[in-house]
Design a protein around this motif. Sequence first.
Motif, PDB file in Angstrom:
ATOM      1  N   GLY A   5       0.829  -1.105   0.047  1.00 43.35           N
ATOM      2  CA  GLY A   5      -0.120  -0.019  -0.084  1.00 43.35           C
ATOM      3  C   GLY A   5       0.859   1.178  -0.167  1.00 43.35           C
ATOM      4  O   GLY A   5       0.433   2.118  -0.679  1.00 43.35           O
ATOM      5  N   ALA A   6       1.896   1.152   0.689  1.00 46.59           N
ATOM      6  CA  ALA A   6       2.866   2.441   0.822  1.00 46.59           C
ATOM      7  C   ALA A   6       3.505   2.552  -0.425  1.00 46.59           C
ATOM      8  O   ALA A   6       3.546   3.783  -1.052  1.00 46.59           O
ATOM      9  N   LEU A  27       2.285   1.845  -3.314  1.00 44.06           N
ATOM     10  CA  LEU A  27       1.401   2.152  -4.430  1.00 44.06           C
ATOM     11  C   LEU A  27       1.041   3.744  -4.283  1.00 44.06           C
ATOM     12  O   LEU A  27       0.743   4.387  -5.095  1.00 44.06           O
ATOM     13  N   LEU A  28       0.940   4.237  -2.900  1.00 45.33           N
ATOM     14  CA  LEU A  28       0.730   5.650  -2.448  1.00 45.33           C
ATOM     15  C   LEU A  28       1.934   6.347  -2.763  1.00 45.33           C
ATOM     16  O   LEU A  28       1.719   7.592  -2.874  1.00 45.33           O
ATOM     17  N   ALA A  29       3.145   6.155  -2.665  1.00 47.09           N
ATOM     18  CA  ALA A  29       4.214   6.703  -2.675  1.00 47.09           C
ATOM     19  C   ALA A  29       4.320   7.926  -4.053  1.00 47.09           C
ATOM     20  O   ALA A  29       4.492   9.075  -3.740  1.00 47.09           O
ATOM     21  N   PRO A  30       4.033   7.461  -5.392  1.00 52.15           N
ATOM     22  CA  PRO A  30       3.972   8.544  -6.342  1.00 52.15           C
ATOM     23  C   PRO A  30       2.814   9.840  -5.831  1.00 52.15           C
ATOM     24  O   PRO A  30       3.295  10.839  -6.196  1.00 52.15           O
ATOM     25  N   THR A  31       1.799   9.512  -5.358  1.00 54.39           N
ATOM     26  CA  THR A  31       0.766  10.313  -4.927  1.00 54.39           C
ATOM     27  C   THR A  31       1.403  11.174  -3.927  1.00 54.39           C
ATOM     28  O   THR A  31       1.254  12.525  -3.950  1.00 54.39           O
ATOM     29  N   VAL A  32       1.878  10.765  -2.861  1.00 55.72           N
ATOM     30  CA  VAL A  32       2.374  11.241  -1.505  1.00 55.72           C
ATOM     31  C   VAL A  32       3.664  12.327  -2.063  1.00 55.72           C
ATOM     32  O   VAL A  32       3.768  13.328  -1.844  1.00 55.72           O
ATOM     33  N   GLU A  33       4.528  11.757  -3.006  1.00 53.55           N
ATOM     34  CA  GLU A  33       5.644  12.281  -3.386  1.00 53.55           C
ATOM     35  C   GLU A  33       5.125  13.589  -4.237  1.00 53.55           C
ATOM     36  O   GLU A  33       6.025  14.736  -4.141  1.00 53.55           O
ATOM     37  N   ARG A  34       4.015  13.607  -4.870  1.00 52.51           N
ATOM     38  CA  ARG A  34       3.760  14.847  -5.741  1.00 52.51           C
ATOM     39  C   ARG A  34       3.131  15.752  -4.704  1.00 52.51           C
ATOM     40  O   ARG A  34       3.105  16.939  -4.969  1.00 52.51           O
TER      41      ARG A  34
END
Length: 64
Positions: free
Chosen positions: A51-52, A54-61
């Motif tokens: 899950g982390a 998969l979320l990494a690109p979103t959080v990075e943005r």
Amino acid sequence: MRYCEFPLGLKHKYQVYTCADLTQLREAGYCEPMMGLEEVVQRYCAGLLVGASLLAPTVERLFT
């Protein structure tokens, strides 16, 4: 993994021991064995990591 004693100060505030009654589940036809604690924890942690990632690109943005 190691066992840690339940803090004495919390003993009367939280449930210390739980045990599910699987009678109705078994009577309904479910006969698979239950997973042990270590396997459940491993699967849970693996799911968090997936899950982390998969979320990494979103959080990075959010921070760029």
